[in-house]
Design a protein around this motif. Structure first.
Motif, mmCIF file in Angstrom:
data_model
loop_
_atom_site.group_PDB
_atom_site.id
_atom_site.type_symbol
_atom_site.label_atom_id
_atom_site.label_comp_id
_atom_site.label_asym_id
_atom_site.label_seq_id
_atom_site.Cartn_x
_atom_site.Cartn_y
_atom_site.Cartn_z
ATOM 1 N N MET A 1 -47.120 72.645 30.199
ATOM 2 C CA MET A 1 -47.863 73.572 29.385
ATOM 3 C C MET A 1 -47.698 73.232 27.907
ATOM 4 S SD MET A 1 -47.670 77.693 28.885
ATOM 5 C CE MET A 1 -47.836 78.020 30.590
ATOM 6 N N LEU A 2 -46.507 72.829 27.514
ATOM 7 C CA LEU A 2 -46.280 72.519 26.111
ATOM 8 C C LEU A 2 -47.157 71.347 25.667
ATOM 9 C CD1 LEU A 2 -44.674 73.388 23.650
ATOM 10 C CD2 LEU A 2 -42.892 71.783 24.328
ATOM 11 N N ILE A 3 -47.352 70.377 26.539
ATOM 12 C CA ILE A 3 -48.221 69.241 26.198
ATOM 13 C C ILE A 3 -49.663 69.703 26.040
ATOM 14 C CG2 ILE A 3 -49.142 67.035 27.033
ATOM 15 C CD1 ILE A 3 -46.352 66.626 28.350
ATOM 16 N N ALA A 4 -50.123 70.587 26.905
ATOM 17 C CA ALA A 4 -51.488 71.119 26.777
ATOM 18 C C ALA A 4 -51.645 71.886 25.474
ATOM 19 C CB ALA A 4 -51.821 72.012 27.971
ATOM 20 N N LEU A 5 -50.663 72.695 25.124
ATOM 21 C CA LEU A 5 -50.710 73.430 23.856
ATOM 22 C C LEU A 5 -50.675 72.458 22.671
ATOM 23 C CD1 LEU A 5 -48.261 76.353 24.709
ATOM 24 C CD2 LEU A 5 -50.730 76.552 24.340
ATOM 25 N N TYR A 6 -49.852 71.430 22.764
ATOM 26 C CA TYR A 6 -49.746 70.425 21.710
ATOM 27 C C TYR A 6 -51.086 69.715 21.497
ATOM 28 C CZ TYR A 6 -48.382 66.074 19.393
ATOM 29 O OH TYR A 6 -48.306 65.009 18.533
ATOM 30 N N THR A 7 -51.706 69.302 22.598
ATOM 31 C CA THR A 7 -52.987 68.596 22.514
ATOM 32 C C THR A 7 -54.050 69.470 21.868
ATOM 33 O OG1 THR A 7 -52.419 67.284 24.458
ATOM 34 C CG2 THR A 7 -54.748 67.375 23.864
ATOM 35 N N GLU A 8 -54.105 70.725 22.266
ATOM 36 C CA GLU A 8 -55.074 71.649 21.671
ATOM 37 C C GLU A 8 -54.757 71.886 20.204
ATOM 38 O OE1 GLU A 8 -58.503 73.829 21.537
ATOM 39 O OE2 GLU A 8 -57.798 72.607 23.206
ATOM 40 N N TYR A 9 -53.500 72.018 19.886
ATOM 41 C CA TYR A 9 -53.038 72.276 18.522
ATOM 42 C C TYR A 9 -53.439 71.162 17.556
ATOM 43 C CZ TYR A 9 -49.633 73.721 14.913
ATOM 44 O OH TYR A 9 -49.020 74.140 13.762
ATOM 45 N N GLN A 10 -53.564 69.935 18.059
ATOM 46 C CA GLN A 10 -53.899 68.794 17.210
ATOM 47 C C GLN A 10 -55.382 68.745 16.829
ATOM 48 O OE1 GLN A 10 -51.661 66.935 15.755
ATOM 49 N NE2 GLN A 10 -50.082 68.040 16.865
ATOM 50 N N LYS A 11 -56.217 69.517 17.482
ATOM 51 C CA LYS A 11 -57.657 69.511 17.183
ATOM 52 C C LYS A 11 -57.924 70.159 15.829
ATOM 53 C CE LYS A 11 -58.984 69.599 22.026
ATOM 54 N NZ LYS A 11 -59.623 70.388 23.085
ATOM 55 N N ASP A 12 -59.049 69.778 15.216
ATOM 56 C CA ASP A 12 -59.420 70.356 13.924
ATOM 57 C C ASP A 12 -59.530 71.872 13.999
ATOM 58 O OD1 ASP A 12 -59.462 67.936 12.603
ATOM 59 O OD2 ASP A 12 -61.602 67.624 12.905
ATOM 60 N N ILE A 13 -60.137 72.363 15.063
ATOM 61 C CA ILE A 13 -60.265 73.807 15.270
ATOM 62 C C ILE A 13 -59.736 74.107 16.676
ATOM 63 C CG2 ILE A 13 -61.825 75.788 15.341
ATOM 64 C CD1 ILE A 13 -63.715 74.196 13.518
ATOM 65 N N PRO A 14 -58.425 74.308 16.774
ATOM 66 C CA PRO A 14 -57.863 74.565 18.102
ATOM 67 C C PRO A 14 -58.244 75.941 18.627
ATOM 68 C CG PRO A 14 -56.160 74.747 16.435
ATOM 69 C CD PRO A 14 -57.412 74.300 15.734
ATOM 70 N N ILE A 15 -58.469 76.000 19.908
ATOM 71 C CA ILE A 15 -58.720 77.278 20.594
ATOM 72 C C ILE A 15 -57.594 77.429 21.608
ATOM 73 C CG2 ILE A 15 -60.354 78.615 21.984
ATOM 74 C CD1 ILE A 15 -62.567 76.779 20.766
ATOM 75 N N MET A 16 -56.506 77.988 21.137
ATOM 76 C CA MET A 16 -55.306 78.046 21.954
ATOM 77 C C MET A 16 -55.506 78.878 23.228
ATOM 78 S SD MET A 16 -53.639 75.954 20.237
ATOM 79 C CE MET A 16 -51.926 75.910 20.712
ATOM 80 N N GLY A 17 -56.397 79.844 23.171
ATOM 81 C CA GLY A 17 -56.684 80.658 24.345
ATOM 82 C C GLY A 17 -57.378 79.892 25.456
ATOM 83 N N LEU A 67 -47.463 75.884 17.722
ATOM 84 C CA LEU A 67 -46.232 75.166 17.966
ATOM 85 C C LEU A 67 -45.385 75.205 16.707
ATOM 86 C CD1 LEU A 67 -48.222 73.917 20.163
ATOM 87 C CD2 LEU A 67 -46.589 72.073 20.217
ATOM 88 N N THR A 68 -44.103 75.351 16.883
ATOM 89 C CA THR A 68 -43.184 75.304 15.751
ATOM 90 C C THR A 68 -42.932 73.834 15.421
ATOM 91 O OG1 THR A 68 -41.222 75.239 17.164
ATOM 92 C CG2 THR A 68 -42.049 77.443 16.506
ATOM 93 N N PRO A 69 -42.377 73.556 14.254
ATOM 94 C CA PRO A 69 -42.005 72.166 13.963
ATOM 95 C C PRO A 69 -41.087 71.582 15.038
ATOM 96 C CG PRO A 69 -41.963 73.447 11.957
ATOM 97 C CD PRO A 69 -42.187 74.430 13.084
ATOM 98 N N LEU A 70 -40.185 72.405 15.571
ATOM 99 C CA LEU A 70 -39.310 71.959 16.656
ATOM 100 C C LEU A 70 -40.119 71.607 17.901
ATOM 101 C CD1 LEU A 70 -36.443 71.554 17.797
ATOM 102 C CD2 LEU A 70 -36.461 73.975 18.423
ATOM 103 N N GLY A 71 -41.123 72.432 18.228
ATOM 104 C CA GLY A 71 -41.969 72.170 19.394
ATOM 105 C C GLY A 71 -42.769 70.890 19.241
ATOM 106 N N ILE A 72 -43.310 70.670 18.052
ATOM 107 C CA ILE A 72 -44.075 69.444 17.790
ATOM 108 C C ILE A 72 -43.161 68.227 17.914
ATOM 109 C CG2 ILE A 72 -45.303 68.143 15.997
ATOM 110 C CD1 ILE A 72 -46.348 70.916 15.008
#
Length: 95
Positions: A1-17, A67-72
């Motif tokens: 799950m963290l990888i999926a959140l990370y990948t979404e977070y890297q997008k210009d306009i992330p949709i975390m939901g 994601l926090t800096p630690l999570g990234i």
């Protein structure tokens, strides 16, 4: 799950939901439990936990999660991602 959140977070306009229990392959209770554990570990932030009497598990609102800096750093270290790539490069390399 963290990888999926990370990948979404890297997008210009992330949709975390857009990261859902179905996408991850977990039932809703498991999904909420994992979000809660990631939050408790300091890898993500901005989740809101609501307890109700109508469900056996807490309801978690996570659409503003980040994601926090630690999570990234954790994801980048585990996957061997160059932390100096831009978000688009990081996102492409994980698909």
């Amino acid at each position: 799950m963290l990888i999926a959140l990370y990948t979404e977070y890297q997008k210009d306009i992330p949709i975390m939901g857009s990261i859902t229990s179905e996408l991850i392959g977990l039932d809703q209770a498991q999904f909420n439990f994992v979000l809660s554990k990631l939050n408790d570990a300091g890898l993500i932030t901005n989740i809101k936990v609501h307890y109700t009497k109508t469900t056996a598990y807490p309801l978690i609102v996570y659409h503003n999660v980040s994601l926090t800096p630690l999570g990234i750093a954790f994801v980048e270290e585990k996957l061997g991602i160059n932390p100096y790539e831009d978000g688009e490069e990081k996102s492409k390399s994980r698909k």
